[in-house]
Design a protein around this motif. Sequence first.
Motif, PDB file in Angstrom:
ATOM      1  N   HIS A  30      -3.356   5.329   5.511  1.00 46.53           N
ATOM      2  CA  HIS A  30      -4.162   4.456   5.041  1.00 46.53           C
ATOM      3  C   HIS A  30      -5.737   4.969   5.146  1.00 46.53           C
ATOM      4  O   HIS A  30      -5.991   5.757   6.251  1.00 46.53           O
ATOM      5  N   GLN A  70      -0.437   2.101   2.860  1.00 48.22           N
ATOM      6  CA  GLN A  70      -1.120   1.321   2.105  1.00 48.22           C
ATOM      7  C   GLN A  70      -0.408   1.884   0.748  1.00 48.22           C
ATOM      8  O   GLN A  70      -0.694   2.826   0.134  1.00 48.22           O
ATOM      9  N   ASP A  72      -1.437  -0.201  -2.249  1.00 48.57           N
ATOM     10  CA  ASP A  72      -2.382  -0.635  -3.248  1.00 48.57           C
ATOM     11  C   ASP A  72      -2.748   0.470  -4.024  1.00 48.57           C
ATOM     12  O   ASP A  72      -2.949   1.504  -3.484  1.00 48.57           O
ATOM     13  N   ASP A  73      -2.350   0.433  -5.419  1.00 49.50           N
ATOM     14  CA  ASP A  73      -2.755   1.302  -6.464  1.00 49.50           C
ATOM     15  C   ASP A  73      -1.959   2.777  -5.901  1.00 49.50           C
ATOM     16  O   ASP A  73      -2.365   4.024  -6.441  1.00 49.50           O
ATOM     17  N   MET A  94      -0.567  -4.240   2.049  1.00 46.31           N
ATOM     18  CA  MET A  94      -0.918  -4.581   0.553  1.00 46.31           C
ATOM     19  C   MET A  94      -1.972  -5.602   0.795  1.00 46.31           C
ATOM     20  O   MET A  94      -2.095  -6.343   1.552  1.00 46.31           O
ATOM     21  N   THR A  95      -2.971  -5.363  -0.150  1.00 44.76           N
ATOM     22  CA  THR A  95      -4.160  -6.323  -0.223  1.00 44.76           C
ATOM     23  C   THR A  95      -3.690  -7.496  -1.090  1.00 44.76           C
ATOM     24  O   THR A  95      -3.983  -8.370  -0.829  1.00 44.76           O
ATOM     25  N   TYR A  96      -3.163  -7.103  -2.381  1.00 46.90           N
ATOM     26  CA  TYR A  96      -2.898  -8.044  -3.481  1.00 46.90           C
ATOM     27  C   TYR A  96      -1.334  -8.108  -3.620  1.00 46.90           C
ATOM     28  O   TYR A  96      -1.029  -6.745  -3.780  1.00 46.90           O
ATOM     29  N   GLU A  97      -0.760  -9.055  -4.200  1.00 46.34           N
ATOM     30  CA  GLU A  97       0.636  -8.584  -4.703  1.00 46.34           C
ATOM     31  C   GLU A  97       0.354  -8.242  -6.265  1.00 46.34           C
ATOM     32  O   GLU A  97       1.018  -9.097  -7.099  1.00 46.34           O
ATOM     33  N   THR A  98      -0.162  -6.998  -6.276  1.00 44.63           N
ATOM     34  CA  THR A  98      -0.142  -6.749  -7.771  1.00 44.63           C
ATOM     35  C   THR A  98       1.153  -6.185  -8.273  1.00 44.63           C
ATOM     36  O   THR A  98       1.949  -5.547  -7.293  1.00 44.63           O
ATOM     37  N   THR A 100       1.675  -3.080  -9.351  1.00 40.38           N
ATOM     38  CA  THR A 100       1.936  -1.678  -8.925  1.00 40.38           C
ATOM     39  C   THR A 100       2.550  -1.879  -7.250  1.00 40.38           C
ATOM     40  O   THR A 100       3.226  -1.023  -6.783  1.00 40.38           O
ATOM     41  N   ALA A 101       1.636  -2.689  -6.574  1.00 43.96           N
ATOM     42  CA  ALA A 101       2.075  -2.711  -5.118  1.00 43.96           C
ATOM     43  C   ALA A 101       3.585  -3.366  -4.937  1.00 43.96           C
ATOM     44  O   ALA A 101       4.444  -2.629  -4.212  1.00 43.96           O
ATOM     45  N   SER A 115       0.250  -7.985   5.277  1.00 47.08           N
ATOM     46  CA  SER A 115      -1.069  -8.105   4.377  1.00 47.08           C
ATOM     47  C   SER A 115      -2.444  -7.902   4.805  1.00 47.08           C
ATOM     48  O   SER A 115      -2.568  -7.980   6.168  1.00 47.08           O
TER      49      SER A 115
END
Length: 214
Positions: A30, A70, A72-73, A94-98, A100-101, A115
Amino acid sequence: MTGAQADRNRRPGARRILDDLRQARVLVLHPQDEDGAILTEHLKRLGCAVTALWPLPAVLPPETDTIFVQVDDLPGEALSALLQDRTPAIIAIMTYETPTALQAITDLNAHGVISKPLRPFGILAQFVLARYRRGYEGRLAGKIQKLEETMKSRRLVDRAVKLMAELRGISDDEAYRLLRDQATAQRTSLTSIAEGLLAAEATLRGIGLTTTGK
């Protein structure tokens, strides 16, 4: 049974869970920001051996059995390549449920998800759950491997029984008893006797001889 008595009865199991966590070798992948500091410090307070790295290292630290990462991306294949044949418990952050994630979580077969923004509450529960799920997967894989080995041995024995029956002109049951008695006399497994018989038959065939007169 009172609530206090029930709680006392549960304590040995709870202690085992906490003892398991304290023996964990945790890798935190992270960025070294506020969230990373919160996670690392909380894990250290639990008594874990913690290593924090970012970006992804070339190789995993030895004896790593749990990874907080982490996603994310972060392409899932990047960490999958890093893991190689290692099978630690994995908790995705994860920060957002994109897309990619979510794909990374799937690719990694994550055992838990946290989260952001990170808070101490919830980390312990995901830590315990992830290690339990990883342990369950390991036990299940061991049972499957044992079953596959048993089935392989059974097929070898069946082939050897058929061969012995053909060689001696006897029934399959009689052939099985002969092989079993031979295994008992030699103090070895029935599978070993079957492998030896089949190997000998294959060798004879390889030099143009047959064991069945065909």
